[in-house]
Structures are given as C-alpha cells and as structure tokens.
Design a protein around this motif. Structure first.
Motif: not given
Length: 359
Positions: A265-272, A292-294, A330-337
C-alpha cells in the motif's frame, strides 16, 4: 551531513564509458513494419550510460570526471557542453578530428511506456594508447571512487588496474555480457547489474542463487545489486566476518521471507533487510556469509510516468553518491529508487534528474 552541504570538497568520482546524443521521439504506439507515424514529442539530449550516471552524480553533489571519446562534430560539441554545464570534468575526454560521435534513436511507446533504442557507435573507436600515463594518473588523482559501464573495455582495464593498485574502490555497471567484462569484474569492489545478467552470467536457476554464485566467484566484491525495474532491486552483501559456525539459510527462502514484509500500500521506496552475518546458501552453488536486502521501487502513478530511458543510470548515479558520502544501505537504496523515479517523470535520461536540494 552530505559532502555537498559541508565545508569539505565534494567527493571525486572518475567514470569511464559511453557518452552519446539521444534523439527521443514519443509515439502513440510502436509502429508496425512499413508504417508512417507522427511523433507526439521530440527531444534531443545527452545520453550514454556513463554520461547519464555521472550527470546524475554531479547533480547530487559529487565532482565527476569522465574518460570517453567523441569526434569534433556538432554532436561531439553538444555532448561536451552538456556534460560541462552539469559540472562533469571533461578534461580526459578524447576528441577525434574526423569521424562521428555516437548517437542513439530512441522510440518511446506512450501506450506501453517502453523504449526501443537504435544505437550508432562513435568512430574511430577509442584506443587504450590514447589515454597517456600522465592523463591516467591525473584523472585518478584524488578520486574517491571509479565507475565503469563496461564500454571502451581495453581503456577501462588500464584504468581499473591502476585504480586497484591505488586501492580506489571500483563500481562496475553491467547490462549484459560484453568484451572485457570478466577481467573488469575481477577488479570490482561493487557490482550493479540488470535483471537478466546474473543468471545469464552464472547459468544459475534463479536470480538469488545467481547472486550467491557471483559473490563466491568474485571474492573481492563487497555487494552485488540487481535492478528489477518496477519490482525494485535486490542486494546481496558480503559480511566482513565469517559466519561458518552459523546454521545455513537458503537464499530463495530468505528472499520469500523478505517479500512477505513488503507493504504494497506504500508508494514510497523502502528497504527490507535480513539479519546481518547470516550463512546464506544456494543449492549446488555453495554458501557465503552476508545479508540479503530487498529494495522496493517508488510507485509512480500512470499519469506521471513519461519515459524509463536512463532509469538504471539514475539509480547508479545515486548509488555512487551514497557510497562516496558514506550513506548506509538502508538509506542508499530508497534514495536511489527515488532518484530513478524522478528521471522517469520526464522524457529522456537526463531531463528529470534531480538536484540534491530538490529531493
């Protein structure tokens, strides 16, 4: 604090690879053979994987330099000017007096939101001896990171060997198998690759299994990221400490457990992120210590999605920024997305690239 906002000099990034001019035509739908159609929009702008990624990095606050080649023609002059206007140092970009600069026709299908590229390489091609030792040493002086898109592979290997001797981290961007790729990967510290590459390169049964295979085959690699378009990205990161005493966990099962945590339901990128220092295994391949990071992609409303050209380059430019400024994964991947999503909201690879203050 980001380097661009501090009193410290902006981190220096050296890139080696492709630059071009892109002719982008948007059409209502991709034409059938022998059709005649009219464009809905036309834009001419700089392109090429290295040119795009370094432009993205420059707008975010790095100080990029580029090693590449153009000709002394109208296209070459426009390539140089556009890079320089965005703050990319072109001092090490070779200019041939004759021949043609590289260019690409890109047809953007407004119905399917896909793009089809027809590329014409530059001529004459770059020869490694054109990069003098003096220029090579000057280009690498003070560099915090070196980036390759696996073009100009003979020149790239010269740069990679010298960068490796100087212990400068190297990121390799891999779209597909190319000449010189395997040799270049042996110098890599980080790898970012397209969705199809890991299985194509390793022959593995799935992407997660292929990532384990890649890290076992390339022991100097700290992480591999595979970009998956609207599905986001997947990263396998090596641990600095050995987890051989830990119980093994299957990489495919681990990915399934991460996917179950995605908030659709979230439109903003997240890091799991999985637990750190796991013993991650893949059947028939082996096991390694890591996590592993999704990363999820930003959900772009259909009315805002214009063109995916260069989305991967924008993502890589942001990853380079993150690495050079010490951003945690954890910050870099959502930022890049987020940076990649900005690029998809405009026609072409560069028109929508954000500047750091706009994010």
């Amino acid at each position: 604090m980001a380097a661009s906002a501090s009193h410290m000099p902006n981190p220096i990034l050296l890139g080696c690879g492709a630059v071009s001019v892109d002719y982008l035509a948007t059409v209502a739908s991709f034409p059938s053979p022998d059709d005649k159609v009219r464009s809905l929009a036309l834009k001419v702008q700089g392109g090429g994987n290295a040119g795009n990624a370094l432009t993205a990095a420059a707008r975010l606050g790095l100080a990029p330099r580029i090693i590449s080649k153009v000709s002394n023609d109208a296209l070459g002059r426009s390539i140089l000017k556009e890079l320089q206007d965005d703050g990319v140092d072109t001092s090490y970009l070779m200019v041939a007096e004759d021949g043609n600069s590289p260019f690409t026709y890109i047809i953007v299908d407004n119905q399917t939101k896909t793009r089809t590229c027809i590329h014409t390489p530059g001529y004459p091609p770059m020869r490694p001896e054109e990069l003098t030792k003096e220029n090579l040493f000057a280009a690498l002086h003070g560099a915090d990171m070196v980036y390759f898109d696996v073009r100009l592979h003979e020149t790239a290997l010269l740069v990679a060997e010298e960068a490796s001797q100087r212990k400068i981290p190297i990121l390799v961007d891999v779209e597909k198998k190319r000449d010189g790729l395997d040799e270049l990967l042996n110098f890599a510290t980080y790898v970012v690759c397209s969705a199809k590459f890991p299985q194509a390169w390793t022959g593995a049964s799935s992407t997660p299994v292929a990532l384990v295979h890649m890290l076992l085959r390339l022991p100097n690699i700290k992480f591999v990221i595979v970009t998956r378009g609207e599905k986001g990205c997947l990263m396998l990161e090596r641990s600095m400490t050995d987890a051989s005493e830990t119980e093994e966990i299957d990489v495919e099962g681990l990915l399934e457990s991460l996917e179950q945590k995605v908030d659709s339901s979230s439109s903003m990128p997240k890091c799991i992120v999985s637990k750190s220092n796991l013993r991650i295994s893949a059947d028939g391949v082996g096991s390694m210590s890591g996590r592993l990071v999704l990363g999820t992609a930003e959900l772009i409303p259909s009315e805002e999605l214009v063109d995916t050209t260069g989305a991967g380059d924008a993502f890589i430019g942001a990853v380079l920024y993150g690495l050079c400024t010490g951003m945690p994964v954890e910050k870099m991947l959502p930022f890049a997305a987020q940076v990649a999503a900005c690029g998809c909201r405009a026609l072409g690879a560069r028109a929508g690239l954000p500047r750091r203050l706009s994010l």
